[in-house]
Enzyme design. Structure first.
Site, mmCIF file in Angstrom:
data_model
loop_
_atom_site.group_PDB
_atom_site.id
_atom_site.type_symbol
_atom_site.label_atom_id
_atom_site.label_comp_id
_atom_site.label_asym_id
_atom_site.label_seq_id
_atom_site.Cartn_x
_atom_site.Cartn_y
_atom_site.Cartn_z
ATOM 1 N N ILE A 162 89.859 -15.920 5.055
ATOM 2 C CA ILE A 162 89.562 -16.075 6.479
ATOM 3 C C ILE A 162 90.203 -17.362 6.964
ATOM 4 O O ILE A 162 90.147 -18.394 6.281
ATOM 5 C CB ILE A 162 88.043 -16.054 6.750
ATOM 6 N N GLU A 191 77.212 -18.242 3.960
ATOM 7 C CA GLU A 191 78.258 -19.093 3.404
ATOM 8 C C GLU A 191 77.683 -20.424 2.944
ATOM 9 O O GLU A 191 77.996 -20.912 1.852
ATOM 10 C CB GLU A 191 79.358 -19.327 4.432
#
Length: 385
Positions: A124, A248
């Site tokens: 990402i 995360e």
């Protein structure tokens, strides 16, 4: 303290992962660090072991809904062996959830089977030169073509974990002009194949630690991205990023605790064997006190991380919870690993000893995923400050 996080299925999975890491990862860590990445076959083997398909529906080759406990075990076993499996935790624990949550049926059929097998690796791309934690300041832009069939992507990203080896990169970009009144608006996520014309991998950045996990600069020059590769709704990226950040940050906290546990074990073993002034280092009161402090702080961090995993499984992990976990666990890991390195003396500074790699590897955990200062800001805001 006795842990209650894992059951028989988890421990059976742990043994599978431990065997794989001991035989196929740990012996190669120095070569992989010199290469700046792990071989692709590592991900293929992880796919065969079922360690890439967490939460991917069975019809796409995955394991179906899966507790985060299994990913926590991987963190623990990698740290225990002083090893590395590249950007696995980013690929599977950070990026994959975006596809699982946002992809439409056609996108799932196109991407998820490859994600489960290891044929498709993910990254990402959020951070840009000059734009770190301030995601609202993103400048990379994507303009819809006149015929509405594709976006034209332009811009640059930096500090992209897995950027040099991934097949698909989720690029956060601006699809509508910057609005000073609402800086969070106008951001979208495009899934960009690495083979796209105009997509270039720049420098592979030379880091202090985590040297077998590539981190790269990426650039996009008139890259044509099909509209079918828009992930979620146009303009919805900021909300999507906010929704995924708690997981995360939990994963970073869990990894920090795993590294602290490993450091404590490495130091305990070392001081029992190493002799100075005619007796083991472990015989000195200072050694005992330092390791006692480390053990107590580790247990506190472990309990906090375990509770975070339980909350995540229950769908109750909040942004503030995750910020507290990341802040406390990564700061604790830094203190514990530093003390454990000190007990190794000069050998602790040598990369042939795993404590040295842990020391270098853990430092970035207080930076990426939101700095410790950002975590404190989130927590303070929750206090009404």
């Amino acid at each position: 303290m006795k842990r209650t996080l894992y059951g028989e299925d988890h421990e059976a999975f742990r043994q599978t992962v431990r065997t794989f890491i001991e035989k196929e990862a740990a012996p190669h860590i120095h070569a992989w660090e010199q290469a700046g990445q792990v071989p692709r076959r590592v991900f293929t083997r992880l796919g065969e072991l079922g360690a890439l398909g967490f939460d991917i529906p069975e019809e796409y080759g995955g394991a179906g809904p899966t507790s985060y406990r299994f990913q926590a075990i991987i963190h623990e076993e990698v740290a225990r062996a002083g090893a590395s499996i590249g950007h696995h935790h980013v690929n599977t624990g950070v990026v994959l959830p975006y596809l699982l949550r946002l992809a439409d049926e056609e996108q799932k059929r196109r991407w998820l089977p490859g994600c489960a097998s290891g044929d498709i690796l993910l990254a990402i791309a959020m951070t840009e030169p000059g734009t770190g934690s301030d995601l609202a300041g993103i400048r990379t832009s994507a303009k819809l073509s006149d015929d509405g069939t594709h976006y034209v992507l332009n811009g640059a990203k930096t500090f992209i974990t897995g950027g040099a080896v991934s097949d698909l990169v989720l690029v956060v970009c601006r699809t509508s002009p910057h609005d000073p009144q609402d800086r969070r608006a106008g951001l979208s996520i495009l899934v960009v194949p690495a083979a796209s014309e105009g997509f270039e991998v720049g420098r592979k950045l030379d880091k202090i630690g985590r040297r077998s996990m590539d981190t790269a600069e990426l650039s996009f020059a008139d890259v044509e991205v099909p509209v079918q590769n828009l992930l979620g709704e146009e303009g919805g990226a900021f909300a999507y990023l906010s929704q995924n950040l708690p997981r995360e940050r939990l994963s970073i906290g869990v990894a920090g605790v795993a590294q602290a546990r490993a450091a404590l074990r490495f130091a305990t073993e070392y001081v029992r064997e190493r002799e100075v002034f005619g007796k083991p280092v472990a015989a000195f009161q200072n050694t005992k006190f330092v390791l006692a402090e480390c053990a107590a702080e580790f247990e506190a961090a472990q309990a906090m991380a375990d509770r975070g995993v339980e909350l995540d499984d229950a769908g109750e992990l909040t942004a503030v919870d995750a910020a507290k976990i990341k802040l406390f666990c990564t700061e604790s890991a830094g203190r514990i690993i530093d003390k454990c390195l000190q007990l190794h003396g000069g050998y602790g500074y040598m990369l042939e000893y795993p404590i040295a790699r842990l020391y270098a590897d853990t430092r970035v955990s207080r930076i990426y995923g939101g700095t410790s200062e950002v975590m404190k800001t989130i927590i303070a805001k929750d206090l009404g400050l």
